[in-house]
Design a protein around this motif. Sequence first.
Motif, short mmCIF file in Angstrom:
data_model
loop_
_atom_site.label_atom_id
_atom_site.label_comp_id
_atom_site.label_asym_id
_atom_site.label_seq_id
_atom_site.Cartn_x
_atom_site.Cartn_y
_atom_site.Cartn_z
N VAL A 201 63.02 74.00 84.96
CA VAL A 201 62.60 74.80 83.88
C VAL A 201 63.62 74.56 82.59
CG1 VAL A 201 62.77 77.26 83.27
CG2 VAL A 201 61.95 76.71 85.64
N THR A 212 56.08 78.29 76.34
CA THR A 212 55.81 79.38 77.00
C THR A 212 56.13 79.49 78.32
OG1 THR A 212 53.39 79.18 77.49
CG2 THR A 212 54.04 79.87 75.31
N VAL A 213 56.33 80.57 78.96
CA VAL A 213 56.48 80.67 80.55
C VAL A 213 55.17 80.07 81.12
CG1 VAL A 213 56.82 82.06 82.54
CG2 VAL A 213 57.93 82.66 80.16
N LYS A 214 54.20 80.13 80.74
CA LYS A 214 52.99 79.74 81.25
C LYS A 214 52.93 78.23 81.41
CE LYS A 214 47.96 79.98 81.26
NZ LYS A 214 46.51 80.35 80.50
N ALA A 217 55.43 76.91 83.79
CA ALA A 217 54.80 77.07 85.27
C ALA A 217 53.59 76.09 85.68
CB ALA A 217 54.28 78.45 85.47
N VAL A 224 53.66 81.83 87.68
CA VAL A 224 54.28 82.15 86.57
C VAL A 224 55.62 83.32 86.92
CG1 VAL A 224 54.23 83.82 84.47
CG2 VAL A 224 52.43 81.97 85.01
N VAL A 227 58.71 81.46 87.78
CA VAL A 227 59.19 80.72 86.66
C VAL A 227 60.07 81.74 85.90
CG1 VAL A 227 59.13 79.55 84.56
CG2 VAL A 227 57.76 78.66 86.66
N LYS A 228 59.11 82.83 85.67
CA LYS A 228 59.99 84.01 85.05
C LYS A 228 61.38 84.37 85.82
CE LYS A 228 56.20 86.53 82.84
NZ LYS A 228 55.35 87.82 82.75
N TRP A 231 64.01 82.08 84.91
CA TRP A 231 64.02 81.60 83.47
C TRP A 231 65.65 81.75 82.93
CZ3 TRP A 231 60.38 79.61 81.09
CH2 TRP A 231 60.12 79.68 79.62
N TRP A 246 59.80 79.93 73.57
CA TRP A 246 61.09 79.94 73.84
C TRP A 246 61.74 78.68 73.96
CZ3 TRP A 246 57.82 83.46 75.38
CH2 TRP A 246 58.02 84.82 75.34
#
Length: 358
Positions: A201, A212-214, A217, A224, A227-228, A231, A246
């Motif tokens: 990550v 993005t988080v997506k 992932a 997702v 991964v969150k 983070w 981010w």
Amino acid sequence: MIDSRQVLRYRTHVQQLDREHGTAADTAVLDLGVQDTGPDGAMWALAVRGAGIKEEDLVWLWTLRGAPHAYRRADMAAVAAAVAPWSDADAAKRIFDASKPLKAAGIPVLEALDTVAAEMKRIVTAPMVKGEMSTRLHEALPEPYQRYCRSCDAVHLYEMPFRLAAVHAGLELEAHTSPPVLKPVKGFKPAKAFPQRLDPVRAYLHLCGPATVKEVAEYVDSPVKEVKAHWPADAVEIDVAGEKRWILAGDEAALREADAEAVRLVGPYDLLLQSRDRKLLVDDPAKAKALWPVLGRPGAVLAGGRIAGLWRPRKSGKKFTVLLEPWEQSLDRQAIGVEAERLAAFRGTALTAVEYAD
């Protein structure tokens, strides 16, 4: 506001596509792994970054998305820990439909991966072709681990558990073998911890940020939600062309100040083209379709802080030609010629010509 060109300038620099010399120790993309797909795979990706690296200093492993990646050999134990699924739900996502029969049989997916790894370690005591190991695993493992393969007209282990378990069994891929040959690494044990630089990550946010988080992932092949949960605390929000993304706080200044505009012929599976924000890299749908077709991907011309065209190698007998499809008329053809010469030297041949599809 940060625009797409500024992002590509940042990635060009942080992925070291603007340097001429480097070593395995200071080549950043080896933290995330360098995908080795096609004739211009991992070693070409390192060559265009000026990395004078010997193959014996690298190790090839099936890791993220089940793809073969090159890493520093010294990092293997830590990489095994870094790429391991975080939970049963994460493991189920990574092995796709192979999780269904395991769940139906009441076998936790992480436990199943451990079982496959243990059998692999028992079976492979010397270099072994993938097909032979698959046959041996078929004989050793029960029905929930297996599937009928129409193309092979045979029953064998699901592909993703096979690939993802190999690194935890201490098996490396022999470079440039097809079909793949796996061999045991003497005394291998996965590390219990790993340095931050190998965290997929963090490494993705550093090398392919802002993201993005997506997108992260999708690259890791994880849910997702997972991964969150992993983070980085030091990831900061930033606006890129009106979209929230981010980046690691320590990289924000480098992003805003990036001005790298190297000319490079990057391979079809180079990390620069592997980020999950293709629309940011190439906003023209027709050009994107040409760069990322379902089959037969070309390489990309990096120039002027943007993707500026496509390239394909052509070899016929002793003739080696690079075919260029420029997207911009202002391409520096002299610089392109230098890069084409570099590609020819990498392939151990002489460059015959650079042909432009004007």
